[in-house]
Design a protein around this motif. Sequence first.
Motif, PDB file in Angstrom:
ATOM      1  N   SER A  46      16.366  53.376  32.798  1.00 33.37           N
ATOM      2  CA  SER A  46      15.656  54.414  32.380  1.00 33.37           C
ATOM      3  C   SER A  46      16.667  55.717  31.975  1.00 33.37           C
ATOM      4  O   SER A  46      16.399  56.194  30.972  1.00 33.37           O
TER       5      SER A  46
ATOM      6  N   ASP B  43      16.511  43.023  38.625  1.00 31.13           N
ATOM      7  CA  ASP B  43      15.309  43.836  38.475  1.00 31.13           C
ATOM      8  C   ASP B  43      15.102  44.915  39.794  1.00 31.13           C
ATOM      9  O   ASP B  43      14.092  45.123  40.273  1.00 31.13           O
ATOM     10  N   THR B  44      16.208  45.469  40.332  1.00 37.57           N
ATOM     11  CA  THR B  44      16.066  46.213  41.545  1.00 37.57           C
ATOM     12  C   THR B  44      15.762  47.710  41.071  1.00 37.57           C
ATOM     13  O   THR B  44      15.687  48.044  40.049  1.00 37.57           O
ATOM     14  N   ASP B  45      15.219  48.436  42.211  1.00 35.18           N
ATOM     15  CA  ASP B  45      14.950  49.925  41.639  1.00 35.18           C
ATOM     16  C   ASP B  45      16.154  50.547  41.240  1.00 35.18           C
ATOM     17  O   ASP B  45      15.859  51.286  40.234  1.00 35.18           O
ATOM     18  N   SER B  46      17.184  50.551  41.986  1.00 42.00           N
ATOM     19  CA  SER B  46      18.575  51.025  41.429  1.00 42.00           C
ATOM     20  C   SER B  46      18.617  50.791  39.679  1.00 42.00           C
ATOM     21  O   SER B  46      18.971  51.719  38.704  1.00 42.00           O
ATOM     22  N   HIS B  47      18.593  49.362  39.532  1.00 41.19           N
ATOM     23  CA  HIS B  47      18.777  48.937  38.048  1.00 41.19           C
ATOM     24  C   HIS B  47      17.780  49.491  37.173  1.00 41.19           C
ATOM     25  O   HIS B  47      18.088  49.805  36.083  1.00 41.19           O
ATOM     26  N   GLN B  48      16.572  49.410  37.664  1.00 44.98           N
ATOM     27  CA  GLN B  48      15.516  50.082  36.856  1.00 44.98           C
ATOM     28  C   GLN B  48      15.890  51.565  36.612  1.00 44.98           C
ATOM     29  O   GLN B  48      15.602  52.117  35.401  1.00 44.98           O
ATOM     30  N   LEU B  49      16.086  52.285  37.499  1.00 39.77           N
ATOM     31  CA  LEU B  49      16.492  53.633  37.394  1.00 39.77           C
ATOM     32  C   LEU B  49      17.632  53.723  36.610  1.00 39.77           C
ATOM     33  O   LEU B  49      17.662  54.966  35.556  1.00 39.77           O
ATOM     34  N   SER B  50      18.473  52.959  36.590  1.00 37.17           N
ATOM     35  CA  SER B  50      19.736  52.992  35.791  1.00 37.17           C
ATOM     36  C   SER B  50      19.484  52.893  34.189  1.00 37.17           C
ATOM     37  O   SER B  50      19.744  53.516  33.368  1.00 37.17           O
TER      38      SER B  50
END
Length: 185
Positions: free
Chosen positions: A51, A42-49
């Motif tokens: 999305s 649930d990192t920012d990079s995974h959330q961005l990915s």
Amino acid sequence: MAALEHLSERDKAVLRSIFDPTATIGDVVDNGDTFEQEEELDTDSHQLSRSLCAQGVQLAESGRLMEALEVLDRGVEAAPDRAAAYNDRAQLLRLLGRDDDAMADLERAIQLTEGKRGRARALALCQRGVLRRRRGDDSARQDFAMAAELGSGFAKKQVVELNPYAALCNKMLSQVLNGEKDIKL
């Protein structure tokens, strides 16, 4: 596909049939998938990915394939360790007829999920199996068998279809059920 939880089962089936050129709506409405729950970071990079990949899928669904590819590329770049992003992009690459590029993404997804038993690995194995089968590669059956073991209903059907003994039995059973008097093998 990511971010499809709000869709009905029929809507999901339609999308699966779009992104799986070997499937029909009847094949995917009740596919009996039983994937183990995957824990995604649930990192920012995974959330961005996640999305970006959801946006890419929406663009692909609307027929804007090249825009979808650009967005899915960004989804992979945002989290290069996220196997589901490679799966999503591989599906689009298959639609674009870029099977070698799709295969590279699937190999990466499979590498990233080594030792895991979740949906991302099963989907990558299914897609690789479809590509291998299209190429006449006998190892497609092995991919489908591994994906079936992980819970893919689609893969289970493919394993049966690729089994020559099962195919013969299915043919004979179909002939019996159709009332044919002269069974042909």
